[in-house]
Design a protein around this motif. Structure first.
Motif, PDB file in Angstrom:
ATOM      1  N   PRO A 372       0.796  -1.235   0.000  1.00 15.09           N
ATOM      2  CA  PRO A 372       0.000   0.000   0.000  1.00 15.09           C
ATOM      3  C   PRO A 372       0.832   1.291   0.000  1.00 15.09           C
ATOM      4  O   PRO A 372       0.345   2.334  -0.451  1.00 15.09           O
ATOM      5  N   LEU A 373       2.089   1.222   0.472  1.00 10.09           N
ATOM      6  CA  LEU A 373       2.912   2.435   0.488  1.00 10.09           C
ATOM      7  C   LEU A 373       3.240   2.919  -0.934  1.00 10.09           C
ATOM      8  O   LEU A 373       2.885   4.055  -1.294  1.00 10.09           O
ATOM      9  N   PRO A 374       3.903   2.082  -1.767  1.00 12.32           N
ATOM     10  CA  PRO A 374       4.133   2.554  -3.148  1.00 12.32           C
ATOM     11  C   PRO A 374       2.831   2.783  -3.916  1.00 12.32           C
ATOM     12  O   PRO A 374       2.781   3.661  -4.789  1.00 12.32           O
ATOM     13  N   GLY A 378       2.241   6.163  -5.647  1.00 13.14           N
ATOM     14  CA  GLY A 378       1.937   6.180  -7.078  1.00 13.14           C
ATOM     15  C   GLY A 378       0.707   7.031  -7.362  1.00 13.14           C
ATOM     16  O   GLY A 378       0.679   7.815  -8.320  1.00 13.14           O
ATOM     17  N   ASP A 379      -0.295   6.875  -6.512  1.00 16.57           N
ATOM     18  CA  ASP A 379      -1.529   7.627  -6.704  1.00 16.57           C
ATOM     19  C   ASP A 379      -1.283   9.131  -6.549  1.00 16.57           C
ATOM     20  O   ASP A 379      -1.761   9.933  -7.357  1.00 16.57           O
ATOM     21  N   SER A 392       6.384   3.778 -12.089  1.00 14.52           N
ATOM     22  CA  SER A 392       7.365   2.924 -11.409  1.00 14.52           C
ATOM     23  C   SER A 392       6.870   2.528 -10.002  1.00 14.52           C
ATOM     24  O   SER A 392       7.088   1.402  -9.560  1.00 14.52           O
ATOM     25  N   GLU A 393       6.178   3.435  -9.307  1.00 14.33           N
ATOM     26  CA  GLU A 393       5.637   3.106  -7.979  1.00 14.33           C
ATOM     27  C   GLU A 393       4.555   2.019  -8.081  1.00 14.33           C
ATOM     28  O   GLU A 393       4.527   1.077  -7.284  1.00 14.33           O
ATOM     29  N   PHE A 394       3.669   2.167  -9.071  1.00 17.78           N
ATOM     30  CA  PHE A 394       2.610   1.165  -9.235  1.00 17.78           C
ATOM     31  C   PHE A 394       3.213  -0.209  -9.546  1.00 17.78           C
ATOM     32  O   PHE A 394       2.747  -1.240  -9.054  1.00 17.78           O
ATOM     33  N   GLU A 395       4.261  -0.206 -10.353  1.00 17.96           N
ATOM     34  CA  GLU A 395       4.897  -1.485 -10.700  1.00 17.96           C
ATOM     35  C   GLU A 395       5.537  -2.123  -9.466  1.00 17.96           C
ATOM     36  O   GLU A 395       5.446  -3.331  -9.254  1.00 17.96           O
ATOM     37  N   THR A 396       6.194  -1.281  -8.661  1.00 21.61           N
ATOM     38  CA  THR A 396       6.774  -1.802  -7.414  1.00 21.61           C
ATOM     39  C   THR A 396       5.680  -2.408  -6.533  1.00 21.61           C
ATOM     40  O   THR A 396       5.811  -3.510  -6.009  1.00 21.61           O
TER      41      THR A 396
END
Lengths: 421, 123
Positions: A372-374, A378-379, A392-396
């Motif tokens: 939930p952090l990345p 990402g959001d 990149s955050e959503f992919e992580t």
């Protein structure tokens, strides 16, 4: 009452009386097992007599008297046995058998207080959280070991053993079955509330098994919460927890989509929220606030209430939610609360506010590998127009989650960033 | 399961609430009973209804809507009050209703009706 009562009807009466019966007996015999046996004996006698005589005017008192008589008889028998030993040892003295009188006095205590005493004992911190939950469901909720096993997706043998051990621990620790007072009460109360909320959450966010929710456990926890509110009408956190459970449970009908997946709060069909439970929750919250409720449960209930009051996601009072998280953080510090606080601030004051707060906690060990952090970051980035970073955050996040549906959702969001880059 | 428990009307309840020593004692007994229901964790909500003389019925017939003013006949079929309970089964509901004080000065009836639940619609 008429004669010819069926066994089924008598057993229904017994179920209503059972917890109080065990509570009253446990305080005297200081043994949960023995109290359960005595209560069961009283049921057997009722089953043999009531079909002929009809149900007595006060069935609870009748069952208690019968169980009490058996307890006294047993104590007398023990005394006789002891006395025979004494005779053999030629040490006969004029000892007075005062135990039954003592029992009589103890039995006349306030019954509500006894029930509360049993709840506090079943939820005593000397027991593990799992043991507390199982024992509470057994002696207070009246669930069978088999029902508890099914609820926790465990085996009957495991649960039975857990309960046996818990009872033994209570006996060894010499617990008094009384309601603690003063400072101890506060500490012990939080242990009680923790158990009730654990039972609720096991139903609400099932951690094991194929079902995402098990509403039966939620109902059981709500029932316990309502009982506690009746027994402790002056405790803010009791009402805070009750409010939290009622409001969360109001969403149960909307929480699972037709495909069996969890539906996030903002996408739920609010017409399916149970308005009766929402009203009950808001009433309980008002009571908690009147009592000065500023504890973790009252604050979490206040947060849940913000969503319950909003007719649509767009109507959500995010500044109020952000302010509540600021307060919750003080009484219940946790990185997860901090993350939710960042999300609330981003909704209330824009993505930059969220980014600022999330960057403060990015190094928290507890949040390492926490999807939930990345996902949240990402959001925020997406909403701030920083699409490449968002992707990149959503992919992580997608690589960190173990939930396949969630991973698919996150990857879809990553793709959406790529399309707009 | 949820059940709605109806207190059926009588000639007395249709006259409206009249404070007498008898009705006051009944209200007190009912208050105690409600406390028991609350402490058992089964009471969701409850209320008493005014007599049908203060009610209205709307009759539907195709597109037609006709308003009928109370009071209504068939007194014993009317509702004077209700509870909504969360119980484990009908046996428990029946056991609880049996320990309710008689809500009326004379003979009266209480009716228990289970609510439809989500599972009932999933065929």
């Amino acid at each position: 009452m008429t004669a010819g009562e069926t066994h089924q009807a008598i057993e229904a009466i017994f179920r209503i009386e059972r917890a109080r019966l065990i509570a009253g007996l446990a305080r005297v015999v200081r043994n949960v097992d023995r109290a359960e046996e005595l209560a069961q004996d009283a049921l057997v006698i009722a089953l043999s007599q009531w079909p002929g005589t009809g149900v007595p005017a006060n069935p609870g008192a009748w069952l208690m008297t019968v169980a009490k008589r058996r307890a006294i008889d047993a104590i007398r028998r023990d005394k006789m046995r002891a006395r025979k030993h004494e005779e053999i040892a030629r040490e006969l003295d004029g000892e007075v058998d005062d135990t039954p009188g003592m029992i009589e006095a103890a039995m006349n205590d306030d019954l509500g207080d006894e029930l509360l005493g049993l709840i506090f004992t079943a939820c005593h911190p000397v027991l593990s959280a799992d043991a507390r939950a199982a024992l509470t469901l057994r002696v207070i909720g009246g669930l069978t070991t088999d029902e508890i096993a099914r609820a926790f997706l465990s085996t009957e043998a495991t649960i039975a053993q857990r309960i046996v051990r818990a009872k033994r621990t209570i006996g060894k620790a010499g617990l008094s079955f009384e309601v603690p007072r003063g400072a101890e009460r506060t500490a012990r109360l939080s242990s009680v509330l923790e158990v009730v909320y654990l039972i609720f959450n096991e139903g609400y966010a099932a951690t094991v098994g194929d079902d995402l929710v098990r509403p039966g456990l939620c109902r059981e926890a709500q029932r316990l919460g309502r009982m506690l509110a009746g027994l402790m009408p002056e405790d803010a956190e009791v009402f805070g927890l009750l409010a939290l459970m009622e409001i969360q449970a109001s969403r149960l009908p909307a929480r699972i989509g037709p495909d069996g997946a969890l539906v996030p709060l903002t996408e739920q069909d609010r017409a399916r929220w149970d308005q009766l439970l929402i009203r009950r929750g808001l009433d309980a919250l008002a009571r908690a606030e009147t009592l000065g409720g500023d504890g973790p449960y009252a604050l979490q209930a206040a947060l849940a209430a913000c969503h319950a009051r909003a007719r649509s996601p767009a109507d959500t009072d995010w500044p109020r939610i952000a302010a509540l998280y600021d307060r919750l953080r003080a009484v219940m510090p946790s990185p997860v609360v901090d993350l939710n606080r960042a999300i609330a601030h981003s909704m209330a004051f824009g993505p930059e506010a969220g980014l600022r707060l999330v960057d403060e906690i990015a190094d928290a060990a507890a949040l390492r590998n926490y999807a939930p952090l990345p996902a949240a970051r990402g959001d925020f980035l997406f909403r701030a127009g920083r699409l490449a970073e968002a992707r990149s955050e959503f992919e992580t996040a997608a690589t960190l989650t173990r939930n396949m549906r969630e991973a698919a959702f996150l990857l879809a969001r990553a793709d959406a960033c790529a399309e707009n880059c | 399961m949820r059940v709605m428990v109806f207190v059926k009307a009588t000639e007395d309840s249709e006259k409206g609430f009249v404070p007498t020593p008898e009705t006051t004692a009944m209200m007190e007994a009912m208050g105690k009973y409600n406390d028991e229901l609350r402490n058992a964790g089964i009471l969701l909500t409850a209320d008493g209804l005014k007599p049908s003389s203060e009610g209205k019925r709307i009759a539907f017939d195709g597109p037609g809507r006709r308003v009928i003013d109370g009071p209504f006949a068939e007194t014993r079929e009317l509702v004077a009050g209700f509870w909504l309970w969360e119980v484990k089964d009908m046996d428990e509901a029946v056991a609880w209703v049996k320990r309710c004080p008689n809500p009326m000065p004379g003979p009266s009836e209480i009716e228990i009706r289970p609510l439809y639940e989500m599972a009932d619609w999933q065929e």
